[in-house]
Scaffold this motif. Sequence first.
Motif, PDB file in Angstrom:
ATOM      1  N   ASN A   1      45.235  35.352  41.737  1.00  0.00           N
ATOM      2  CA  ASN A   1      44.639  35.935  40.456  1.00  0.00           C
ATOM      3  C   ASN A   1      43.182  35.799  40.699  1.00  0.00           C
ATOM      4  O   ASN A   1      42.881  34.681  40.878  1.00  0.00           O
ATOM      5  CB  ASN A   1      45.418  35.143  39.328  1.00  0.00           C
ATOM      6  CG  ASN A   1      45.079  35.642  38.357  1.00  0.00           C
ATOM      7  OD1 ASN A   1      43.928  36.194  38.002  1.00  0.00           O
ATOM      8  ND2 ASN A   1      45.951  35.772  37.118  1.00  0.00           N
TER       9      ASN A   1
ATOM     10  N   ARG B   1      44.756  42.245  47.644  1.00  0.00           N
ATOM     11  CA  ARG B   1      44.856  41.397  46.284  1.00  0.00           C
ATOM     12  C   ARG B   1      46.301  41.136  45.989  1.00  0.00           C
ATOM     13  O   ARG B   1      47.010  41.976  45.989  1.00  0.00           O
ATOM     14  CB  ARG B   1      44.386  42.323  45.283  1.00  0.00           C
ATOM     15  CG  ARG B   1      44.212  41.931  43.658  1.00  0.00           C
ATOM     16  CD  ARG B   1      43.265  40.569  43.768  1.00  0.00           C
ATOM     17  NE  ARG B   1      41.868  40.807  44.209  1.00  0.00           N
ATOM     18  CZ  ARG B   1      40.890  40.015  44.341  1.00  0.00           C
ATOM     19  NH1 ARG B   1      41.305  38.657  44.441  1.00  0.00           N
ATOM     20  NH2 ARG B   1      39.821  40.068  44.951  1.00  0.00           N
TER      21      ARG B   1
ATOM     22  N   ASP C   1      48.558  38.530  42.753  1.00  0.00           N
ATOM     23  CA  ASP C   1      48.264  37.664  41.621  1.00  0.00           C
ATOM     24  C   ASP C   1      49.148  36.499  41.376  1.00  0.00           C
ATOM     25  O   ASP C   1      49.498  35.961  40.223  1.00  0.00           O
ATOM     26  CB  ASP C   1      48.349  38.712  40.306  1.00  0.00           C
ATOM     27  CG  ASP C   1      50.026  39.027  40.174  1.00  0.00           C
ATOM     28  OD1 ASP C   1      50.899  38.467  40.705  1.00  0.00           O
ATOM     29  OD2 ASP C   1      50.095  40.059  39.370  1.00  0.00           O
TER      30      ASP C   1
ATOM     31  N   SER D   1      53.796  40.838  43.415  1.00  0.00           N
ATOM     32  CA  SER D   1      52.511  41.309  43.901  1.00  0.00           C
ATOM     33  C   SER D   1      52.604  40.889  45.480  1.00  0.00           C
ATOM     34  O   SER D   1      52.070  41.535  46.209  1.00  0.00           O
ATOM     35  CB  SER D   1      51.318  40.474  43.246  1.00  0.00           C
ATOM     36  OG  SER D   1      51.328  39.092  43.682  1.00  0.00           O
TER      37      SER D   1
END
Length: 351
Positions: A199, A230, A232, A237
């Motif tokens: 995150n 990226r 989280d 994710s």
Amino acid sequence: MSERRKTSARRQHARVTISDVAREAGVSPMTVSRVINAEVAVRDATREKVEKAIAELGYSPNKAARSLASARQMQIGLLYANPSSTYLSAMLLGVLERARQSDAQVVVVESGFGKDAVAAVRGMLMSGVDGVLLTPPLTGYRPVLEILHDSGVQTVTLGAQHVESEISTVSIDDHRAAMEMTRHLLDLGHERIGFIVGNNNQLASRLRLAGFREAMRLAGVDVDESLVVRGDFSYRSGLKAADLLLRLEQRPTAIFASNDDMAAAVVATAHRFHIEVPEALTVVGYDDTLLATTIWPELTTIRQPIADMSRAAIELLETNIRIDRAGEPVKARHLTRAYKLVRRESSAPPR
């Protein structure tokens, strides 16, 4: 002794604070508070030094205030917005164990991020909690930290936050731990290493990424930015990030995920792509939650003592509350716990 000198001595004793006792004994005010409150987590030699300092300085806590304060059960608010159920389970284990030992009441409040977190912490303060424990990713969210600081309520954060803050913390050295894990991958012979960031609102995510980059730089290995993706911290994710990395024409030979949930998702995605772990792909994680040893192959990971950190955070918070109730100033402390790189079956040299 003349009457004037007796009066002067009494006044001098009346001005003695818990901080004066701490300086005389060479310990922290928290340790003095533990001795005064007869807590067991104090070494005998330390207890003797504190008791000697109390006697020599003539320190006398306000017994009436202490009696009233100790008679009231502490109410601690725990605010969390963490998508990792395995992290939450380990954290609650430590929190509830310590709270049970000290007879503290813990009020657990789940929130989202942004305005939801602000509303949640304001509601918690209105309920009259004595202290607040913040957990990631809220530990790095300045609006919540500022509200808690301005309110004067005692607060401890679990996990990295801005160390210049006047709020106490319990954490590990995320930057150093990430460097050590990256060096492990480099020592195995990997150079094309993927990294899944956590995150972005969480300071620990940035520290782990910085540690990865620093280790690569020191090894003279360039970071391929297409391999930094990226996440989280959630399993979902991790699935998305792994799908991106494993579909590359030149995929990485190793993937370092910023927590075990995302690392487990990478392993699952590798299985779906018929990529063998660790023969064709090394996967490593971070935290060493229960998930790390319930998947196959078991994860090489950084062991973050989450339950121990939680216990320490609650104990620190309780001590700060007692000092505050006694009318003494509370100084922020930043406690660092040891981590460990745990090597299991998910890491191996590249083929």
